[in-house]
Design a protein around this motif. Structure first.
Motif, PDB file in Angstrom:
ATOM      1  N   GLU A  38      34.179   8.457 -11.981  1.00  0.00           N
ATOM      2  CA  GLU A  38      32.872   8.911 -12.462  1.00  0.00           C
ATOM      3  C   GLU A  38      31.947   7.710 -12.635  1.00  0.00           C
ATOM      4  N   ASP A  39      30.723   7.851 -12.124  1.00  0.00           N
ATOM      5  CA  ASP A  39      29.739   6.781 -12.267  1.00  0.00           C
ATOM      6  C   ASP A  39      29.313   6.645 -13.719  1.00  0.00           C
ATOM      7  N   GLN A  40      29.255   5.397 -14.184  1.00  0.00           N
ATOM      8  CA  GLN A  40      29.005   5.192 -15.612  1.00  0.00           C
ATOM      9  C   GLN A  40      28.213   3.915 -15.842  1.00  0.00           C
ATOM     10  N   VAL A  41      27.343   3.950 -16.845  1.00  0.00           N
ATOM     11  CA  VAL A  41      26.550   2.782 -17.241  1.00  0.00           C
ATOM     12  C   VAL A  41      26.714   2.580 -18.744  1.00  0.00           C
ATOM     13  N   THR A  42      27.055   1.355 -19.135  1.00  0.00           N
ATOM     14  CA  THR A  42      27.249   1.041 -20.542  1.00  0.00           C
ATOM     15  C   THR A  42      26.383  -0.143 -20.916  1.00  0.00           C
ATOM     16  N   GLN A  43      25.595   0.014 -21.971  1.00  0.00           N
ATOM     17  CA  GLN A  43      24.728  -1.072 -22.419  1.00  0.00           C
ATOM     18  C   GLN A  43      25.220  -1.617 -23.756  1.00  0.00           C
ATOM     19  N   SER A  44      25.089  -2.931 -23.898  1.00  0.00           N
ATOM     20  CA  SER A  44      25.450  -3.570 -25.165  1.00  0.00           C
ATOM     21  C   SER A  44      24.539  -4.756 -25.433  1.00  0.00           C
ATOM     22  N   PRO A  45      24.296  -5.067 -26.731  1.00  0.00           N
ATOM     23  CA  PRO A  45      24.693  -4.247 -27.872  1.00  0.00           C
ATOM     24  C   PRO A  45      23.814  -3.004 -27.991  1.00  0.00           C
ATOM     25  N   GLU A  46      24.162  -2.108 -28.905  1.00  0.00           N
ATOM     26  CA  GLU A  46      23.312  -0.937 -29.136  1.00  0.00           C
ATOM     27  C   GLU A  46      22.002  -1.347 -29.777  1.00  0.00           C
ATOM     28  N   ALA A  47      22.068  -2.333 -30.654  1.00  0.00           N
ATOM     29  CA  ALA A  47      20.873  -2.829 -31.326  1.00  0.00           C
ATOM     30  C   ALA A  47      20.972  -4.338 -31.461  1.00  0.00           C
ATOM     31  N   LEU A  48      19.812  -4.984 -31.412  1.00  0.00           N
ATOM     32  CA  LEU A  48      19.757  -6.445 -31.474  1.00  0.00           C
ATOM     33  C   LEU A  48      18.525  -6.856 -32.260  1.00  0.00           C
ATOM     34  N   ARG A  49      18.761  -7.673 -33.277  1.00  0.00           N
ATOM     35  CA  ARG A  49      17.635  -8.157 -34.078  1.00  0.00           C
ATOM     36  C   ARG A  49      17.513  -9.667 -33.867  1.00  0.00           C
ATOM     37  N   LEU A  50      16.336 -10.089 -33.475  1.00  0.00           N
ATOM     38  CA  LEU A  50      16.076 -11.495 -33.199  1.00  0.00           C
ATOM     39  C   LEU A  50      14.893 -11.979 -34.014  1.00  0.00           C
ATOM     40  N   GLN A  51      14.908 -13.264 -34.255  1.00  0.00           N
ATOM     41  CA  GLN A  51      13.719 -13.896 -34.811  1.00  0.00           C
ATOM     42  C   GLN A  51      12.794 -14.264 -33.649  1.00  0.00           C
ATOM     43  N   GLU A  52      11.529 -14.278 -33.908  1.00  0.00           N
ATOM     44  CA  GLU A  52      10.577 -14.694 -32.884  1.00  0.00           C
ATOM     45  C   GLU A  52      10.970 -16.057 -32.338  1.00  0.00           C
ATOM     46  N   GLY A  99      16.290  10.866  -6.700  1.00  0.00           N
ATOM     47  CA  GLY A  99      15.699  10.576  -7.996  1.00  0.00           C
ATOM     48  C   GLY A  99      16.689  10.533  -9.127  1.00  0.00           C
ATOM     49  N   ASN A 100      17.985  10.628  -8.798  1.00  0.00           N
ATOM     50  CA  ASN A 100      18.972  10.707  -9.859  1.00  0.00           C
ATOM     51  C   ASN A 100      19.388   9.328 -10.304  1.00  0.00           C
ATOM     52  N   LEU A 101      18.775   8.874 -11.373  1.00  0.00           N
ATOM     53  CA  LEU A 101      19.170   7.624 -11.995  1.00  0.00           C
ATOM     54  C   LEU A 101      20.148   7.933 -13.113  1.00  0.00           C
ATOM     55  N   ILE A 102      21.242   7.197 -13.143  1.00  0.00           N
ATOM     56  CA  ILE A 102      22.226   7.341 -14.209  1.00  0.00           C
ATOM     57  C   ILE A 102      21.926   6.282 -15.245  1.00  0.00           C
ATOM     58  N   PHE A 103      21.583   6.709 -16.448  1.00  0.00           N
ATOM     59  CA  PHE A 103      21.117   5.807 -17.485  1.00  0.00           C
ATOM     60  C   PHE A 103      22.202   5.446 -18.479  1.00  0.00           C
ATOM     61  N   GLY A 104      22.084   4.248 -19.027  1.00  0.00           N
ATOM     62  CA  GLY A 104      22.815   3.900 -20.224  1.00  0.00           C
ATOM     63  C   GLY A 104      22.058   4.403 -21.440  1.00  0.00           C
ATOM     64  N   LYS A 105      22.633   4.170 -22.615  1.00  0.00           N
ATOM     65  CA  LYS A 105      21.992   4.675 -23.830  1.00  0.00           C
ATOM     66  C   LYS A 105      20.941   3.728 -24.383  1.00  0.00           C
ATOM     67  N   GLY A 106      20.876   2.542 -23.834  1.00  0.00           N
ATOM     68  CA  GLY A 106      19.824   1.630 -24.237  1.00  0.00           C
ATOM     69  C   GLY A 106      20.234   0.627 -25.303  1.00  0.00           C
ATOM     70  N   THR A 107      19.464  -0.449 -25.364  1.00  0.00           N
ATOM     71  CA  THR A 107      19.581  -1.443 -26.421  1.00  0.00           C
ATOM     72  C   THR A 107      18.256  -1.490 -27.170  1.00  0.00           C
ATOM     73  N   LYS A 108      18.326  -1.263 -28.470  1.00  0.00           N
ATOM     74  CA  LYS A 108      17.112  -1.303 -29.285  1.00  0.00           C
ATOM     75  C   LYS A 108      16.896  -2.726 -29.784  1.00  0.00           C
ATOM     76  N   LEU A 109      15.835  -3.353 -29.325  1.00  0.00           N
ATOM     77  CA  LEU A 109      15.538  -4.735 -29.672  1.00  0.00           C
ATOM     78  C   LEU A 109      14.451  -4.784 -30.733  1.00  0.00           C
ATOM     79  N   SER A 110      14.715  -5.542 -31.784  1.00  0.00           N
ATOM     80  CA  SER A 110      13.711  -5.791 -32.826  1.00  0.00           C
ATOM     81  C   SER A 110      13.494  -7.289 -32.923  1.00  0.00           C
ATOM     82  N   VAL A 111      12.251  -7.712 -32.820  1.00  0.00           N
ATOM     83  CA  VAL A 111      11.908  -9.119 -32.918  1.00  0.00           C
ATOM     84  C   VAL A 111      11.040  -9.304 -34.150  1.00  0.00           C
ATOM     85  N   LYS A 112      11.539 -10.090 -35.085  1.00  0.00           N
ATOM     86  CA  LYS A 112      10.827 -10.307 -36.343  1.00  0.00           C
ATOM     87  C   LYS A 112      10.006 -11.593 -36.284  1.00  0.00           C
ATOM     88  N   PRO A 113       8.804 -11.551 -36.840  1.00  0.00           N
ATOM     89  CA  PRO A 113       7.946 -12.768 -36.827  1.00  0.00           C
ATOM     90  C   PRO A 113       8.470 -13.815 -37.790  1.00  0.00           C
TER      91      PRO A 113
END
Lengths: 112, 112
Positions: free
Chosen positions: A1-15, A98-112
Motif C-alpha cells: 500500500e502506498d503510504q506517506v509519513t511526515q515527521s515531526p507532527e509539530a515543530l516549534r522553532l525560535q526565529e 489528480g490523486n495525490l497521496i498526502f501525509g498528515k503534515g507537520t505543524k510549524l510554529s516560529v516564535k519571534p
C-alpha cells in the motif's frame, strides 16, 4: 500500500533557528513528490514538485530535497510568517492523474 | 498557477440535508478533482470530474453520496447528500497544471 509519513507532527522553532521537516514514502512507483504550505482556514498552497532522487528546489528560505525513500524540507533562518502546516504528497504510477497521496503534515510554529 | 474559488466558504447544516459546493477555475482544465480533509486526517481524493462524462470515484466514495456535475471546462459542483456529523470536513477543489497541482480555498462543512 502506498503510504506517506511526515515527521515531526509539530515543530516549534525560535526565529532564525534552522531545521528540517521529513517526509518518508513507500510507494509502488513515484511520479512526483509535492510540498504544500497550508495556513489555518485556507487551502494548500503549492511549493515544490520533485521527480527524481538527488533533485533539489529552493524558494526563499525553503529548500526541498529528494532521495529514493524520503524528502526533506529545509527551513533556513525561519521567520514567524513561516508558521503553517507543511504537507507532503506523492503521485504514483498507476494512480489517477489528480490523486495525490498526502501525509498528515507537520505543524510549524516560529516564535519571534 | 491557477486561481480557484469555492462557494460557500463555510456552512453549518442539519443532518439528513444536502449541500452543493461550487468550484470555479480561472481557465479551462480537462480534469477537476474533489478532496476531503477531515479533522486530524490527510487530504483524500473523493473523485475526478471530467467534462462530458461521469465522474470517477475513489474507493470508499460513491456517486449517491457525493454526486458531481461538470457542465463546462471551468466549473464543477460537489453535493454532499443526506449528511451526517461524520461528513463534517473541509472539501477542496483541485486542478492539475502539468507539473503542479493547485487547490481552492476549501469549504468548511459542519453537520449538526
Amino acid at each position: 500500500e502506498d503510504q506517506v509519513t511526515q515527521s515531526p507532527e509539530a515543530l516549534r522553532l525560535q526565529e532564525g533557528e534552522s531545521s528540517s521537516l521529513n517526509c518518508s514514502y513507500t510507494v509502488s512507483g513515484l511520479r512526483g513528490l509535492f510540498w504544500y504550505r497550508q495556513d489555518p482556514g485556507k487551502g494548500p498552497e503549492f511549493l515544490f514538485t520533485l521527480y527524481s532522487a538527488g533533485e533539489e528546489k529552493e524558494k526563499e528560505r525553503l529548500k526541498a530535497t529528494l532521495t529514493k525513500k524520503e524528502s526533506f524540507l529545509h527551513i533556513t533562518a525561519p521567520k514567524p510568517e513561516d508558521s503553517a502546516t507543511y504537507l507532503c504528497a506523492v503521485r504514483v504510477h498507476g494512480g489517477s492523474q489528480g490523486n495525490l497521496i498526502f501525509g498528515k503534515g507537520t505543524k510549524l510554529s516560529v516564535k519571534p | 498557477s491557477a486561481v480557484i474559488s469555492q462557494k460557500p466558504s463555510r456552512d453549518i447544516c442539519q443532518r439528513g440535508t444536502s449541500l452543493t459546493i461550487q468550484c470555479q477555475v480561472d481557465s479551462q482544465v480537462t480534469m477537476m478533482f474533489w478532496y476531503r480533509q477531515q479533522p486530524g486526517q490527510s487530504l483524500t481524493l473523493i473523485a475526478t470530474a471530467n467534462q462530458g462524462s461521469e465522474a470517477t470515484y475513489e474507493s470508499g466514495f460513491v456517486i449517491d453520496k457525493f454526486p458531481i456535475s461538470r457542465p463546462n471546462l471551468t466549473f464543477s459542483t460537489l453535493t454532499v447528500s443526506n449528511m451526517s456529523p461524520e461528513d463534517s470536513s473541509i472539501y477542496l477543489c483541485s486542478v492539475d497544471r502539468g507539473h503542479e497541482q493547485y487547490f481552492g480555498p476549501g469549504t468548511r462543512l459542519t453537520v449538526t
